[in-house]
Scaffold this active site. Structure first.
Site, PDB file in Angstrom:
ATOM      1  N   GLY A  12       0.823  -1.211   0.000  1.00 36.62           N
ATOM      2  CA  GLY A  12       0.000   0.000   0.000  1.00 36.62           C
ATOM      3  C   GLY A  12       0.854   1.256   0.000  1.00 36.62           C
ATOM      4  O   GLY A  12       0.571   2.215   0.715  1.00 36.62           O
ATOM      5  N   SER A  14       1.274   3.376  -2.438  1.00 37.21           N
ATOM      6  CA  SER A  14       0.911   4.390  -3.434  1.00 37.21           C
ATOM      7  C   SER A  14       0.425   5.692  -2.812  1.00 37.21           C
ATOM      8  O   SER A  14       0.569   6.760  -3.417  1.00 37.21           O
ATOM      9  CB  SER A  14      -0.164   3.832  -4.380  1.00 37.21           C
ATOM     10  OG  SER A  14      -1.191   3.194  -3.647  1.00 37.21           O
ATOM     11  N   ARG A  15      -0.169   5.583  -1.626  1.00 35.74           N
ATOM     12  CA  ARG A  15      -0.792   6.780  -1.038  1.00 35.74           C
ATOM     13  C   ARG A  15      -0.586   6.801   0.470  1.00 35.74           C
ATOM     14  O   ARG A  15      -0.117   5.824   1.059  1.00 35.74           O
ATOM     15  CB  ARG A  15      -2.304   6.767  -1.298  1.00 35.74           C
ATOM     16  CG  ARG A  15      -2.670   6.929  -2.741  1.00 35.74           C
ATOM     17  CD  ARG A  15      -4.178   6.971  -2.930  1.00 35.74           C
ATOM     18  NE  ARG A  15      -4.803   5.665  -2.817  1.00 35.74           N
ATOM     19  CZ  ARG A  15      -5.789   5.369  -1.963  1.00 35.74           C
ATOM     20  NH1 ARG A  15      -6.258   6.298  -1.146  1.00 35.74           N
ATOM     21  NH2 ARG A  15      -6.319   4.161  -1.921  1.00 35.74           N
ATOM     22  N   ASP A  63      -2.670  -7.443  -5.027  1.00 36.30           N
ATOM     23  CA  ASP A  63      -3.703  -7.520  -4.005  1.00 36.30           C
ATOM     24  C   ASP A  63      -3.153  -8.416  -2.894  1.00 36.30           C
ATOM     25  O   ASP A  63      -2.967  -9.618  -3.090  1.00 36.30           O
ATOM     26  CB  ASP A  63      -4.983  -8.111  -4.614  1.00 36.30           C
ATOM     27  CG  ASP A  63      -6.096  -8.271  -3.587  1.00 36.30           C
ATOM     28  OD1 ASP A  63      -5.828  -8.142  -2.370  1.00 36.30           O
ATOM     29  OD2 ASP A  63      -7.237  -8.539  -4.005  1.00 36.30           O
ATOM     30  N   VAL A  64      -2.900  -7.830  -1.737  1.00 38.62           N
ATOM     31  CA  VAL A  64      -2.225  -8.586  -0.673  1.00 38.62           C
ATOM     32  C   VAL A  64      -3.071  -9.731  -0.103  1.00 38.62           C
ATOM     33  O   VAL A  64      -2.554 -10.573   0.624  1.00 38.62           O
ATOM     34  CB  VAL A  64      -1.755  -7.665   0.490  1.00 38.62           C
ATOM     35  CG1 VAL A  64      -0.678  -6.709   0.030  1.00 38.62           C
ATOM     36  CG2 VAL A  64      -2.932  -6.935   1.128  1.00 38.62           C
ATOM     37  N   ASN A  90       1.439  -2.393   5.388  1.00 36.08           N
ATOM     38  CA  ASN A  90       0.687  -1.155   5.564  1.00 36.08           C
ATOM     39  C   ASN A  90      -0.660  -1.163   4.833  1.00 36.08           C
ATOM     40  O   ASN A  90      -1.583  -0.457   5.243  1.00 36.08           O
ATOM     41  CB  ASN A  90       1.558   0.004   5.052  1.00 36.08           C
ATOM     42  CG  ASN A  90       0.769   1.262   4.822  1.00 36.08           C
ATOM     43  OD1 ASN A  90       0.489   2.019   5.749  1.00 36.08           O
ATOM     44  ND2 ASN A  90       0.353   1.491   3.572  1.00 36.08           N
ATOM     45  N   TYR A 155     -12.939  -3.862  11.170  1.00 35.69           N
ATOM     46  CA  TYR A 155     -11.608  -3.227  11.168  1.00 35.69           C
ATOM     47  C   TYR A 155     -10.882  -3.494  12.493  1.00 35.69           C
ATOM     48  O   TYR A 155      -9.694  -3.832  12.514  1.00 35.69           O
ATOM     49  CB  TYR A 155     -11.802  -1.728  10.940  1.00 35.69           C
ATOM     50  CG  TYR A 155     -10.532  -0.923  10.799  1.00 35.69           C
ATOM     51  CD1 TYR A 155      -9.790  -0.959   9.616  1.00 35.69           C
ATOM     52  CD2 TYR A 155     -10.095  -0.100  11.840  1.00 35.69           C
ATOM     53  CE1 TYR A 155      -8.635  -0.195   9.486  1.00 35.69           C
ATOM     54  CE2 TYR A 155      -8.945   0.659  11.710  1.00 35.69           C
ATOM     55  CZ  TYR A 155      -8.224   0.618  10.530  1.00 35.69           C
ATOM     56  OH  TYR A 155      -7.080   1.371  10.400  1.00 35.69           O
ATOM     57  N   ALA A 157     -11.334  -5.982  14.533  1.00 35.47           N
ATOM     58  CA  ALA A 157     -10.935  -7.400  14.577  1.00 35.47           C
ATOM     59  C   ALA A 157      -9.651  -7.602  13.779  1.00 35.47           C
ATOM     60  O   ALA A 157      -8.720  -8.296  14.222  1.00 35.47           O
ATOM     61  CB  ALA A 157     -12.049  -8.271  14.014  1.00 35.47           C
ATOM     62  N   LYS A 159      -7.321  -5.391  13.046  1.00 34.64           N
ATOM     63  CA  LYS A 159      -6.152  -4.700  13.605  1.00 34.64           C
ATOM     64  C   LYS A 159      -5.720  -5.299  14.950  1.00 34.64           C
ATOM     65  O   LYS A 159      -4.542  -5.264  15.297  1.00 34.64           O
ATOM     66  CB  LYS A 159      -6.443  -3.200  13.741  1.00 34.64           C
ATOM     67  CG  LYS A 159      -6.611  -2.500  12.387  1.00 34.64           C
ATOM     68  CD  LYS A 159      -5.347  -2.615  11.553  1.00 34.64           C
ATOM     69  CE  LYS A 159      -5.422  -1.849  10.249  1.00 34.64           C
ATOM     70  NZ  LYS A 159      -4.187  -1.939   9.456  1.00 34.64           N
TER      71      LYS A 159
HETATM   72  P1  NDP Z   1      -5.139   4.985   2.444  1.00 36.10           P
HETATM   73  O1  NDP Z   1      -6.557   4.607   2.201  1.00 36.10           O
HETATM   74  O2  NDP Z   1      -4.731   6.402   2.316  1.00 36.10           O
HETATM   75  O3  NDP Z   1      -4.181   4.081   1.521  1.00 36.10           O
HETATM   76  C1  NDP Z   1      -4.380   2.698   1.467  1.00 36.10           C
HETATM   77  C2  NDP Z   1      -3.264   2.055   0.690  1.00 36.10           C
HETATM   78  O4  NDP Z   1      -3.454   0.630   0.707  1.00 36.10           O
HETATM   79  C3  NDP Z   1      -3.238   2.457  -0.778  1.00 36.10           C
HETATM   80  O5  NDP Z   1      -1.894   2.474  -1.196  1.00 36.10           O
HETATM   81  C4  NDP Z   1      -4.002   1.312  -1.467  1.00 36.10           C
HETATM   82  O6  NDP Z   1      -3.643   1.133  -2.843  1.00 36.10           O
HETATM   83  C5  NDP Z   1      -3.501   0.140  -0.630  1.00 36.10           C
HETATM   84  N1  NDP Z   1      -4.369  -1.034  -0.662  1.00 36.10           N
HETATM   85  C6  NDP Z   1      -5.683  -1.116  -0.321  1.00 36.10           C
HETATM   86  N2  NDP Z   1      -6.123  -2.375  -0.471  1.00 36.10           N
HETATM   87  C7  NDP Z   1      -5.081  -3.108  -0.921  1.00 36.10           C
HETATM   88  C8  NDP Z   1      -4.897  -4.472  -1.271  1.00 36.10           C
HETATM   89  N3  NDP Z   1      -5.889  -5.375  -1.182  1.00 36.10           N
HETATM   90  N4  NDP Z   1      -3.683  -4.872  -1.709  1.00 36.10           N
HETATM   91  C9  NDP Z   1      -2.656  -3.986  -1.802  1.00 36.10           C
HETATM   92  N5  NDP Z   1      -2.762  -2.693  -1.478  1.00 36.10           N
HETATM   93  C10 NDP Z   1      -3.963  -2.255  -1.043  1.00 36.10           C
HETATM   94  O7  NDP Z   1      -4.817   4.430   3.934  1.00 36.10           O
HETATM   95  P2  NDP Z   1      -3.873   5.048   5.077  1.00 36.10           P
HETATM   96  O8  NDP Z   1      -2.590   5.487   4.490  1.00 36.10           O
HETATM   97  O9  NDP Z   1      -4.662   5.980   5.889  1.00 36.10           O
HETATM   98  O10 NDP Z   1      -3.642   3.756   5.994  1.00 36.10           O
HETATM   99  C11 NDP Z   1      -2.497   2.921   5.840  1.00 36.10           C
HETATM  100  C12 NDP Z   1      -2.540   1.867   6.937  1.00 36.10           C
HETATM  101  O11 NDP Z   1      -2.534   2.500   8.214  1.00 36.10           O
HETATM  102  C13 NDP Z   1      -3.780   0.990   6.904  1.00 36.10           C
HETATM  103  O12 NDP Z   1      -3.435  -0.333   7.273  1.00 36.10           O
HETATM  104  C14 NDP Z   1      -4.666   1.613   7.959  1.00 36.10           C
HETATM  105  O13 NDP Z   1      -5.584   0.706   8.483  1.00 36.10           O
HETATM  106  C15 NDP Z   1      -3.635   2.051   8.984  1.00 36.10           C
HETATM  107  N6  NDP Z   1      -4.096   3.120   9.863  1.00 36.10           N
HETATM  108  C16 NDP Z   1      -4.445   4.347   9.369  1.00 36.10           C
HETATM  109  C17 NDP Z   1      -4.887   5.343  10.215  1.00 36.10           C
HETATM  110  C18 NDP Z   1      -5.255   6.709   9.750  1.00 36.10           C
HETATM  111  O14 NDP Z   1      -5.703   7.515  10.585  1.00 36.10           O
HETATM  112  N7  NDP Z   1      -5.107   7.051   8.472  1.00 36.10           N
HETATM  113  C19 NDP Z   1      -5.006   5.095  11.663  1.00 36.10           C
HETATM  114  C20 NDP Z   1      -4.607   3.780  12.070  1.00 36.10           C
HETATM  115  C21 NDP Z   1      -4.173   2.841  11.196  1.00 36.10           C
HETATM  116  P3  NDP Z   1      -4.355   1.997  -4.029  1.00 36.10           P
HETATM  117  O15 NDP Z   1      -3.768   3.382  -3.943  1.00 36.10           O
HETATM  118  O16 NDP Z   1      -3.978   1.291  -5.267  1.00 36.10           O
HETATM  119  O17 NDP Z   1      -5.822   1.984  -3.733  1.00 36.10           O
END
Ligand code: NDP
Length: 247
Positions: A12, A14-15, A63-64, A90, A155, A157, A159
């Protein structure tokens, strides 16, 4: 932090947090292999930003939750750079609803990406890390995995499960100089939290003693700390990065 000669896989990337983590590791000199679900242009942007910092980077669609795709991701990293030293799990999604209205498909989708995806990625690198007697695995959990949150049974569960897996694998791999830790972010400014209703955002912000939402860099620095050479005596831990939210 110095990551010269190290290769990191960031899921993940990319963003959001994954992008910031990729950049933090690249800043320290790591080769970065990042994966993404579908957003190719964002992934390429992260690659370019990593390379602008002087490192080598590669983006792979994966896709993880799919074991064959995870295997292809790790194979690509090994082909490109010969080893994997750091794995950051991530990639994550939310599908929020109160239990009474939560669809079974939404429970399955969230646990498949967040929990099973972390399992598959750890399994795919564990043998390699044991063989090279070096590895740093950092898993993204959440304040919600520690304390729960109404509307996020799926979510929470996933985490909480990540924490259980982190501690278990830490015990399995400790003697091989492979550490496994988790970071539990609070409320961080990304696309994921931008989608929340304004009332929920206001309520969360008011519960943060530091008085602001977290920045992606706040989490990236904590991940880099746990991914470093110098932190080999820290394993099986959960580091909260939440501005004091979970105190
Ligand atoms: P974003 O929604 O901003 O980014 C999610 C990232 O995960 C993207 O790069 C997306 O790819 C990728 N992704 C989603 N599904 C899949 C998949 N099946 N296989 C591979 N890649 C995937 O999320 P955040 O940056 O906010 O969160 C990152 C992590 O931190 C997550 O695990 C989240 O649960 C955790 N987290 C975030 C918090 C927050 O406040 N933001 C708080 C606590 C935990 P694509 O760009 O291609 O869609």
């Amino acid at each position: 932090m110095n990551f010269c000669g190290k290769t990191a896989v960031v899921t993940g990337g990319s963003r959001g947090l994954g992008r910031a983590i990729s950049l933090e590791l690249a800043k320290g000199g790591a080769n970065v292999v990042l994966c993404y679900a579908g957003n190719e242009s964002a992934a390429e942007e992260t690659v370019q930003s990593c390379e602008a910092l002087g490192g080598k980077a590669l983006a792979i669609r994966c896709d993880v939750s799919q074991s064959d795709e995870v295997k292809a991701l790790m194979d690509a990293a090994l082909t490109a750079f010969g080893r994997i030293d750091i794995l950051v799990n991530n990639a994550g999604i939310t599908r929020d609803a109160l239990l009474m209205t939560m669809k079974e498909a939404d429970f399955d989708a969230v646990t498949a990406t967040n929990l099973k995806g972390t399992f598959l990625c750890m399994k795919a690198v564990a043998r390699q890390m044991m063989r090279q007697k070096y590895g740093r695995i950092v898993n993204l959990s959440s304040v919600v995995g520690l304390h729960g949150n109404a509307g996020q049974v799926n979510y929470a569960a996933s985490k909480a499960g990540v924490i259980g897996m982190t501690k278990s694998l830490a015990k399995e791999l400790a003697s091989r100089n492979v550490t496994v830790n988790a970071v539990a972010p609070g409320f961080i400014d990304t696309d994921m939290t931008a989608a929340l209703p304004e009332a929920a955002k206001t309520a969360m912000l008011s519960a943060i003693p530091v008085g602001r939402a977290g920045r992606t860099e706040d989490v990236a620095r904590a991940v880099a700390f746990l991914a470093g050479d110098e932190t080999g005596y820290i394993t099986g831990q959960v580091l909260s990065v939440d501005g004091g939210m979970s105190m």
